[in-house]
Design a protein around this motif. Structure first.
Motif, mmCIF file in Angstrom:
data_model
loop_
_atom_site.group_PDB
_atom_site.id
_atom_site.type_symbol
_atom_site.label_atom_id
_atom_site.label_comp_id
_atom_site.label_asym_id
_atom_site.label_seq_id
_atom_site.Cartn_x
_atom_site.Cartn_y
_atom_site.Cartn_z
ATOM 1 N N ASP A 413 -32.267 14.393 -10.342
ATOM 2 C CA ASP A 413 -33.401 13.911 -9.433
ATOM 3 C C ASP A 413 -32.987 13.873 -7.932
ATOM 4 O OD1 ASP A 413 -35.400 12.318 -8.545
ATOM 5 O OD2 ASP A 413 -35.305 10.451 -9.847
ATOM 6 N N VAL A 414 -33.043 14.829 -7.515
ATOM 7 C CA VAL A 414 -32.688 15.129 -5.901
ATOM 8 C C VAL A 414 -33.682 14.313 -4.953
ATOM 9 C CG1 VAL A 414 -32.529 16.838 -3.977
ATOM 10 C CG2 VAL A 414 -31.663 17.409 -6.409
ATOM 11 N N LYS A 415 -34.987 14.331 -5.467
ATOM 12 C CA LYS A 415 -35.880 13.360 -4.927
ATOM 13 C C LYS A 415 -35.270 12.027 -4.667
ATOM 14 C CE LYS A 415 -40.167 10.796 -5.345
ATOM 15 N NZ LYS A 415 -39.410 9.549 -5.545
ATOM 16 N N ASP A 416 -34.794 11.273 -5.703
ATOM 17 C CA ASP A 416 -34.095 10.019 -5.608
ATOM 18 C C ASP A 416 -32.911 9.723 -4.557
ATOM 19 O OD1 ASP A 416 -33.582 7.021 -6.596
ATOM 20 O OD2 ASP A 416 -31.888 8.142 -7.354
ATOM 21 N N LEU A 417 -32.138 11.074 -4.678
ATOM 22 C CA LEU A 417 -30.720 11.039 -3.976
ATOM 23 C C LEU A 417 -31.038 11.045 -2.595
ATOM 24 C CD1 LEU A 417 -27.744 11.652 -3.646
ATOM 25 C CD2 LEU A 417 -28.341 14.047 -3.579
ATOM 26 N N LEU A 418 -32.189 11.867 -2.071
ATOM 27 C CA LEU A 418 -32.590 11.928 -0.737
ATOM 28 C C LEU A 418 -33.291 10.814 -0.241
ATOM 29 C CD1 LEU A 418 -33.231 15.767 -0.128
ATOM 30 C CD2 LEU A 418 -31.173 14.422 0.275
ATOM 31 N N THR A 423 -32.448 5.524 3.214
ATOM 32 C CA THR A 423 -32.150 4.204 3.366
ATOM 33 C C THR A 423 -30.905 3.950 3.721
ATOM 34 O OG1 THR A 423 -31.832 3.972 1.090
ATOM 35 C CG2 THR A 423 -34.245 3.658 1.758
ATOM 36 N N GLY A 424 -29.919 4.961 3.746
ATOM 37 C CA GLY A 424 -28.638 4.719 4.190
ATOM 38 C C GLY A 424 -27.638 4.096 2.928
ATOM 39 N N SER A 425 -28.152 4.406 1.770
ATOM 40 C CA SER A 425 -27.469 3.933 0.556
ATOM 41 C C SER A 425 -26.673 4.838 -0.292
ATOM 42 C CB SER A 425 -28.330 3.175 -0.511
ATOM 43 O OG SER A 425 -29.549 4.121 -0.799
ATOM 44 N N THR A 432 -21.438 7.531 5.224
ATOM 45 C CA THR A 432 -22.679 7.328 4.598
ATOM 46 C C THR A 432 -23.457 8.774 4.850
ATOM 47 O OG1 THR A 432 -23.265 5.024 5.302
ATOM 48 C CG2 THR A 432 -25.128 6.557 4.947
ATOM 49 N N LEU A 433 -24.379 9.314 3.929
ATOM 50 C CA LEU A 433 -25.081 10.595 4.086
ATOM 51 C C LEU A 433 -26.444 10.286 4.677
ATOM 52 C CD1 LEU A 433 -25.357 13.623 3.592
ATOM 53 C CD2 LEU A 433 -26.557 12.796 1.459
#
Length: 490
Positions: A413-418, A423-425, A432-433
């Motif tokens: 789930d790359v959508k969720d990752l990005l 949101t800085g999480s 942080t990414l």
């Protein structure tokens, strides 16, 4: 009226504390690496620019060497994985655009304007046009092709010929196709999987909506319908699954539009004017604004629409004049469908070089002031909603396809990752990414669309995490902080 180059106002980044940082990364628990119930002896990857390692507006050596697929294959070696061969582009800078004197320019780099001190992306020189592939086609593992859609991944025309009547032609696929003009990308990848492949990654579908979005939703003909997407996904993924009925795979989905810097770097009020410039521009719109008042009085437009359409500049930052086809059509009365941009609009990164500049060399026609910004440079709120709805539909089809083959597939789930990066999480080793191009933590390369090497490492770790969970494997993660983000300004 002379306008300054708008780029000077967009990339106002502070680099006072930046350096080429290396951070610690918490090691995985000390357990013996194991493949679990999967087999990683030979991995095959199929996808688009994301799988290819396209970064900074082009395909070049460093990008190819740091794609998530290459990183993932290297980690698979700890559990019996083999070599992972890519169609090397053999170029340090790649090709971004043709420069002066028809000279090719390469990848984007951060540069500092010596006059203004502003920092922003600019192509490096020289660049290289894609050359022929000199490796062994039969041994390739990475079938990531920049620009490919689900449709073009399935048709022979993608490999040639290079002719005006063949809009599907893709030079990146043509240079590595097993039989240019006859073979297909999906067919080549499936053949590689059938030839001893044991695992595959699949990341297609992004370009079925991205090209429409990056063009300001101005060309509906390139937006894939839900029916076509579902059918093409079934055809492409089904071909991979059928190539080797024992092979397992990981499938990635499509990121949301609002995480891409391409749509966030140019603010809605990116037009700087002096008091004199604002006054001069306002004089030019007096007849237009007066006509709007008369049309409201006649009941042809509402007070709300008159306010929305009224053009008024002030000293300082302004919204730019832009086309809006959703407004009431007043063309029969000689009034264009224009208004000033507001915070609900999203400009594309390409507007940065065009805003405030003369159109067609005419100094009286300044884009965004006396000449409206065209549709291809802006996403209206309705277009953003359309694109988001399309992404949601496509991701639903992807998730359903994975669920239907749950014994052999897992979703990354790359959508969720990005989304979480925005949101800085998302972090590694306390670092942080971010969903930006700003080094050292920015996760997007300088084209504002494609992840950089550091973000690719996070994506590789996402694949590793879902694979480990799905099949009881213990593949070690990588340290994303050991991978370069965007270079510091030159």
């Amino acid at each position: 009226m002379k306008m300054k180059n708008i780029k000077n106002y967009i990339y106002l980044l502070s680099f006072g504390l930046l350096s080429a940082c290396q951070y610690e990364f918490p090691e995985d628990a000390v357990l013996e690496p194991t493949p679990g119930q999967a087999n990683f002896t030979k991995m095959v990857s199929i996808g688009n620019s994301l799988t290819a390692g396209f970064m900074d507006g082009t395909l070049y050596n460093r990008g190819q060497e740091n794609s998530f697929a290459v990183i993932l294959a290297e980690q698979f070696k700890t559990v019996g994985g083999g070599d992972f061969n890519v169609p090397h582009i053999n170029s340090e800078n790649g090709f971004y655009i043709m420069g002066p004197n028809n000279t090719p320019l390469g990848r984007l780099v951060l540069t500092i304007n010596p006059t203004t001190g502003a920092t922003g992306p600019a192509p490096i020189g020289p660049g290289d046009l894609p050359g022929p592939f000199t490796g062994e086609r039969a041994s390739l593992n990475n079938f990531g092709i920049p620009g490919v859609t689900l449709a073009t991944a399935l048709i022979p025309a993608t490999g040639g010929p290079n002719a005006p009547q063949n809009p599907a032609f893709n030079p990146y696929y043509a240079r590595m196709a097993s039989n240019p003009g006859v073979s297909t990308l999906v067919g080549d990848a499936a053949a590689a999987l059938a030839n001893g492949g044991t695992f595959f990654t699949f990341w297609l579908g992004n370009n079925d909506v991205l090209g429409y979005a990056t063009g300001g939703a101005s060309n509906p003909g390139i937006l894939t319908s839900d029916t076509d997407f579902q059918q093409r996904l079934a055809g492409a993924l089904g071909t991979m699954l059928a190539a080797n009925t024992e092979a397992k795979g990981a499938v990635a989905n499509i990121p949301n539009l609002n995480v891409l810097p391409y749509f966030n770097l140019v603010p809605w009020n990116a037009l700087p004017l002096s008091a004199a410039q604002a006054e001069q521009a306002n004089l030019g719109y007096l007849p237009y604004n007066s006509a709007l008042t008369q049309l409201q009085a006649a009941g042809l437009i509402t007070a709300e629409e008159r306010t929305l359409r009224t053009i008024s500049f002030v000293a300082g930052q302004n919204g730019f004049v832009m086309e809006d086809e959703t407004l009431t059509n007043l063309g029969g009365m000689g009034l264009p469908s224009i208004r000033q941009s507001n915070s609900a609009d999203r400009a594309t990164l390409t507007l940065s070089a065009a805003l405030g500049q003369p159109v067609g060399g005419n100094p009286q026609l300044l884009r965004g002031i006396s000449y409206p910004v065209e549709d291809q440079y802006v996403l209206l709120p309705s277009e953003q909603q359309e694109i988001q709805s399309k992404i949601n539909s496509f991701n639903g089809f992807i998730a359903a396809a994975v669920t239907a083959n749950a014994d052999r597939l897992v979703l990354a789930d790359v959508k969720d990752l990005l989304d979480r990066a925005a949101t800085g999480s998302v972090n590694a080793g306390g670092q942080t990414l971010t969903a930006s191009i700003l080094p050292p933590n920015g996760g997007f390369s300088l084209d504002g669309v494609h992840p950089n090497a550091r973000a690719h490492a996070f994506v590789a770790n996402l694949f590793i995490e879902v694979i480990n969970s799905k099949w009881g494997a213990n593949i070690p993660r990588v340290n994303p902080n050991a991978y370069v983000g965007n270079d510091l300004p030159r």
